[in-house]
Each structure stands twice: as C-alpha cells, then as structure tokens.
Design a protein around this motif. Sequence first.
Motif, PDB file in Angstrom:
ATOM      1  N   THR A 213       0.759  -1.202  -0.005  1.00  0.00           N
ATOM      2  CA  THR A 213      -0.156   0.118  -0.039  1.00  0.00           C
ATOM      3  C   THR A 213       0.846   1.304   0.008  1.00  0.00           C
ATOM      4  OG1 THR A 213      -1.780  -1.054   1.295  1.00  0.00           O
ATOM      5  CG2 THR A 213      -1.633   1.140   1.236  1.00  0.00           C
TER       6      THR A 213
ATOM      7  N   LEU B 224       2.272   1.795  -3.405  1.00  0.00           N
ATOM      8  CA  LEU B 224       1.414   2.069  -4.628  1.00  0.00           C
ATOM      9  C   LEU B 224       0.924   3.743  -4.286  1.00  0.00           C
ATOM     10  CD1 LEU B 224      -0.907  -0.797  -4.785  1.00  0.00           C
ATOM     11  CD2 LEU B 224       0.510  -0.103  -6.598  1.00  0.00           C
ATOM     12  N   ASN B 225       0.715   4.052  -2.981  1.00  0.00           N
ATOM     13  CA  ASN B 225       0.329   5.308  -2.444  1.00  0.00           C
ATOM     14  C   ASN B 225       1.507   6.223  -2.630  1.00  0.00           C
ATOM     15  OD1 ASN B 225      -1.777   6.976  -1.266  1.00  0.00           O
ATOM     16  ND2 ASN B 225      -0.380   7.054   0.489  1.00  0.00           N
TER      17      ASN B 225
ATOM     18  N   GLU C 183      -9.635   0.043  -3.775  1.00  0.00           N
ATOM     19  CA  GLU C 183      -9.276  -0.023  -5.108  1.00  0.00           C
ATOM     20  C   GLU C 183      -8.026   1.179  -5.163  1.00  0.00           C
ATOM     21  OE1 GLU C 183     -10.254  -1.155  -7.793  1.00  0.00           O
ATOM     22  OE2 GLU C 183     -12.096  -2.158  -7.311  1.00  0.00           O
TER      23      GLU C 183
ATOM     24  N   HIS D 103      -5.213   1.429  -6.894  1.00  0.00           N
ATOM     25  CA  HIS D 103      -4.775   1.968  -7.862  1.00  0.00           C
ATOM     26  C   HIS D 103      -5.589   3.087  -8.727  1.00  0.00           C
ATOM     27  CE1 HIS D 103      -3.134  -2.102  -8.136  1.00  0.00           C
ATOM     28  NE2 HIS D 103      -2.028  -1.587  -8.804  1.00  0.00           N
TER      29      HIS D 103
ATOM     30  N   THR E 250      -4.576   7.017  -8.807  1.00  0.00           N
ATOM     31  CA  THR E 250      -4.815   7.901 -10.101  1.00  0.00           C
ATOM     32  C   THR E 250      -5.624   8.917  -9.822  1.00  0.00           C
ATOM     33  OG1 THR E 250      -4.690   5.903 -11.506  1.00  0.00           O
ATOM     34  CG2 THR E 250      -5.794   7.750 -12.405  1.00  0.00           C
TER      35      THR E 250
END
Length: 419
Positions: free
Chosen positions: A6, A9-10, A144, A146, A150
């Motif tokens: 996490t 990604l974050n 979610e 991703h 975004t």
Amino acid sequence: MTLIKTSLLNGIAVVIRMLTLLGLNKILAIYVGPSGYAAIGQFQNAVQMITTFASGATNNGVTKYTAEYFEDEESQQRLWRTAGTIALCGSVITAITITAFNEVLAGWFLKDRSLGGVFIWFAATLVFFVFNTLLLAILNGKKEIHLYVTANIAGSLFALVITSAMAIQFGLYGALVSLGIFQSLTFIVTFFLILKKKWFRLRYLFGVVDPKAARNLAKYGAMALTAAVCLPVSHILVRNHLGVTLGWDAAGYWEAIWRLSAAYLMLVTTTLGVYYLPRLSEITNPQDLKKEIYQGYKLILPFAAACSLVIFLLRDQVIQILFTEEFAAMEQLFAWQMFGNTLKIGSWILAYVMLGKAMARTFILTEVIFSALFVMMVVLYTHFFGLVGVSMAYASNFAIYWLVMFILIRKYINREMGQ
C-alpha cells in the motif's frame, strides 16, 4: 493489501503531490509573500471546516464501513446512498449560506471583506468538492488503491496548474480562488474512474436514508466534525495570536513550515489513512491489532524520523530552494518543528485505533483537550521564547498526546483481551 505494498502504490501519488506542493510553495512564496501565506492558511482552514460540515462529516465512516461490509454489496449500497443524500443536501444548503454571507466570512477568516468573491467561487463548486471526497472515501474502503492513486495524481496536477496560473496572474486573490475550486475539477476524473467499476452505479449515491447506516455514520460524523472544528480553529487562533503579537510575517513563517511539514510527511499520513483505517476496521482479534501497531512502529516511525532529520540538516538549502529570502527567519522553527513531526507520527499510529474502532467519545475528548492545550502553550511559549515558541509548543503538545494515546490504547487492547 499489505502495509508495504500500500505504501509503495500510494507513494506514487504522494511523490507527485509532494513535488507539486513544493513547487506551489515556491510560486506562492514569490507571488504572495509571508503575509499572503498566513491568509492562505486561514482560507484553507475555512475550506476544511466548511466542506466537512457540508458533507455531513461522513467520509471516514464511509471508508470504515465500506471496508467492513466488503463482502456485503447491499449494505455498502445502503451506506453510500445514505452518505450521498446527506452530502447533496448538506452541500446545497451550505453553498447557499456561504453565498449569502460571503463578505462576513471574508472578514472573519481573511480580515478583508473585499475578498468575499473568493467564497462565492468556492460555494459555486462546493457540491463537486464534497462528492469528490465521498468518491475517494468509497475507493479507499473498496481497496481500489490503483484508482485512488490515479484520482489523487489528477488532483495534484490540477492544483499545480490552476493555482500556479491564478497566483501568477492575479496574486493572492487568484491563489485563494484556485485553492477553493481545484478539488471540484478533480471530481470529473474521480467520477469517470469509479463509474467504470462493475460494483458502482450512480444511483447508489442517492435515495432514501437508511437509519442504521445513518447511525453508524453519525459516530464518525461526530468525530470528523470535532476534528474539523478543533484543528482549523486552533490554527486560526495561533495565526491570529502570532499576527497580533509578532506580526503577520511571523504568522506566515509558521504557515510556511507547517506546509513544508505536511508535504514531506504526506507519504506517512496518507498511508495511515489509506491502509490503517480500512485495516483496523477489519481486525477483530486484539493480538492482530497489536501486530499492526508494532508493524507501524517498525516501518513508519523510523521513516518519519529520518525524513525529519534530513530536512533539519538541510534547512538552509530548503529555505533557499523552496521559499525566498523573505522567509529566512523561519530557520529558527526547524529544530522543534521536525522533532514535533516525529512525535506526531508516533502518536497518530496509536490514534488511528480510535478511528478504526469508532471510539467516538475518547476521540472527541482528546481532540478538544489537545487543540485547546496547543493554543494555550503557543500563547505561553511565545511570550517567553518569541517565534520559536510556536514550534516548541507543537512538540510539547504531541509528546503529551503520545503518552495519553499509549495509555488509552493499551487499556482498550487489554480490555478486549479480557485482562
């Protein structure tokens, strides 16, 4: 989704947001100066309070219960429908009120009634602002990541482009307007991202309010409203105190280092929100809860401490690169501010347990007490130590807060374990 995954990604969104914020810091430093920084801080605190009230303060609750009802789509939809209906009604009523009292609000927050137009722009786009944060809360709860990343990247880019252009063209007025509307423009991106998911339909956001969902959200609403009042109000009081006693440039120096702190700690604070809140909501075993807390202290706290140390050691270069010579006096704030930032993250790792477990009374009480304590410490410390006292008060407040969190959360875990 693990803490490390996490965070990685974050981290993509956070790095982009950090770069945009640091770039904006430079532009704002050039075009609005220290006193303008103070005004921007006041307006952002106003926006924070107003949007929380307009949304019904449901977003943390939406994330928590969306995660908790992960396998129950019907319960999720009742939750979203309740939150969306509350948000629509709240944002419309709030927007009308802001428009009617725009000059009064400008006088309160910005000390200049002629800036009332800033609040009209904000009111005109408030409903989109509120629904953008609601959709982000849903994405967070659904894990979610991703799409969440975004949407946040889009928001960062909108902030950079719009605020830069408006500040350069119109100075302080333009910067204030852009800070009031860019999240509303981000709604377009977030909406189309979530609309592509099979589990989401627009009709899930509107309809009859479900009594059970409303009661559940009310717990988080009470906590969020408390935070939305206590933190901004305490900061407004601190800026006003600094402005009156030490001058508005001094208030601007404190705002500048506060924005710098928020920028570099963003990876930590957003990971707490994106990973910890949904994860803590899922955990039912006290031993698993202890493991998550230990993991946070092994990974998150050392990272925050290392970042703070680097920023302190490079403070002169940071001021030269990210600000201007007008901000040289803020150098004296770095030592205590960086120490306070580390204490803050240490305490927040525990404090998120209160959110994840809906410990509403404890959260509200501690928020009120420590917000008031911070203001009182600022008044006392600045009387004896001058400007540096504001950062000393910040560090002292979080040292006490961490100790209190340790006692409260240990007591909660022991009670859950039947000890």
